[in-house]
Design a protein around this motif. Structure first.
Motif, short mmCIF file in Angstrom:
data_model
loop_
_atom_site.label_atom_id
_atom_site.label_comp_id
_atom_site.label_asym_id
_atom_site.label_seq_id
_atom_site.Cartn_x
_atom_site.Cartn_y
_atom_site.Cartn_z
N UNK A 91 -29.91 -0.45 -13.61
CA UNK A 91 -30.95 -0.15 -12.62
C UNK A 91 -30.56 1.09 -11.83
N UNK A 92 -29.28 1.19 -11.46
CA UNK A 92 -28.80 2.38 -10.75
C UNK A 92 -28.92 3.62 -11.62
N UNK A 93 -28.59 3.49 -12.91
CA UNK A 93 -28.68 4.62 -13.82
C UNK A 93 -30.10 5.16 -13.94
N UNK A 94 -31.08 4.28 -13.83
CA UNK A 94 -32.47 4.71 -14.00
C UNK A 94 -32.95 5.57 -12.83
N UNK A 95 -32.19 5.58 -11.72
CA UNK A 95 -32.62 6.33 -10.55
C UNK A 95 -31.60 7.34 -10.05
N UNK A 96 -30.32 7.06 -10.23
CA UNK A 96 -29.27 7.94 -9.72
C UNK A 96 -28.77 8.89 -10.80
N UNK A 97 -28.20 10.04 -10.41
CA UNK A 97 -27.50 10.88 -11.39
C UNK A 97 -26.38 10.10 -12.05
N UNK A 98 -26.14 10.39 -13.31
CA UNK A 98 -25.15 9.64 -14.10
C UNK A 98 -23.76 9.69 -13.44
N UNK A 99 -23.36 10.87 -12.96
CA UNK A 99 -22.03 11.01 -12.37
C UNK A 99 -21.90 10.18 -11.09
#
Length: 301
Positions: A91-99
């Motif tokens: 869920x975080x990956x779908x909204x935040x930059x990968x790094x």
């Protein structure tokens, strides 16, 4: 008497670097798929394809021994924790930059210290306090409360780190189990849970051939990555290899920059460096304490 230097086989280092490279590519692939597919489906595919890969790999030689465990409740708990960690992180990956998501997930060692002190009654030392404070400071530099990046999705990345920290604590309690069994159970439990969960989100399976191959690749990358970890830890002490896992933050930054044009700002980079630096120093400190109390286990070259 001075202690002999512990030899770290280059093959073990290469395996750890290969493992985190697999995880970085996996996360980058999940991020691209999350634009077109719901997260519950991605979690189901992540663990479902890993179960399939492990069955093809292990079932011919292990058979029912893949399910043989003396601590079934603990294995079930680990599976639930890993599902929670995956749901939060994807869920975080779908909204935040990968790094950013990767670096926030690397607050896990800091959380493990706190949990080990509370639940395993490990000793709280001034040095450990300093590392915990440094890790938390690095997290705040990435999250930046009050800035645009501080959204609910940042909390999902931290929630993933908490779940994974508890997962690591429970894994410590299963030190006598076959690592292949401990690798298979979380994937199996994750697949079973998500088979029942994701349809409740109103999701329909509409996956084209390309995305199906990408989903299968996610499962294979996860399996290969975990297998490389197992092989590496059979060849060298965990305390000697842990520092090399932080190269995943570098991989994530490069993939995020090249694939999505997301390059961290100065404050975020400083936070990443603080988290990685505190983690590396913590690993060195804990290894030094272990060497003083007892020699490192023999490793296989």
């Amino acid at each position: 008497m001075p202690r002999a230097h512990v030899h770290i086989p280059p093959s073990a280092v290469l395996m750890i670097v290969g493992a985190v490279a697999c995880f970085s590519v996996l996360d980058g692939t999940i991020k691209s798929l999350s634009v077109r597919h719901p997260v519950p489906l991605l979690v189901w595919a992540r663990w479902g394809f890993q179960v399939l890969a492990m069955l093809l790999w292990l079932a011919p030689t292990m058979g029912r021994r893949m399910l043989h465990t003396r601590q079934l409740p603990m294995q079930l708990m680990r599976g639930g924790l890993l599902v929670g960690s995956s749901l939060f992180f994807m869920t975080a990956l779908s909204h935040l930059p990968l790094a950013d998501a990767t670096a926030l997930n690397y607050t896990t060692p800091t959380i493990v210290i706190v949990l080990a002190i509370v639940f395993l009654h490990e000793r709280l030392t001034p040095t450990r306090i300093a590392f915990v404070v440094a890790g938390l400071a690095g997290m705040l530099m990435i999250v930046q409360p009050g800035a645009d990046i501080f959204k609910g999705t940042s909390l999902f990345a931290l929630g993933s780190a908490v779940c994974y920290a508890v997962y690591q604590i429970t894994t410590r309690m299963l030190a006598g189990e076959d690592p292949r069994v401990s690798l298979f159970y979380p994937a199996l439990i994750g697949t079973l849970i998500m088979t029942f969960v994701w349809p409740w989100f109103g999701s329909r399976i509409e996956v084209d051939g390309t995305d199906l191959l990408l989903l299968a690749a996610v499962g294979v990358l996860g399996t290969v990555g975990h297998f490389l970890f197992i092989l590496a830890f059979q060849r060298a002490p965990a305390s000697a290899l842990t520092p090399f896992t932080y190269i995943q933050v570098v991989f994530a930054t490069l993939i995020g920059w090249l694939a999505y044009g997301d390059f961290p700002g100065a404050l975020t980079l400083a936070g990443m460096a603080l988290i990685a630096g505190s983690g590396l120093l913590l690993t060195w400190h804990e290894r030094r304490r272990a060497l003083i109390n007892a020699p490192e286990p023999t490793v296989v070259d």
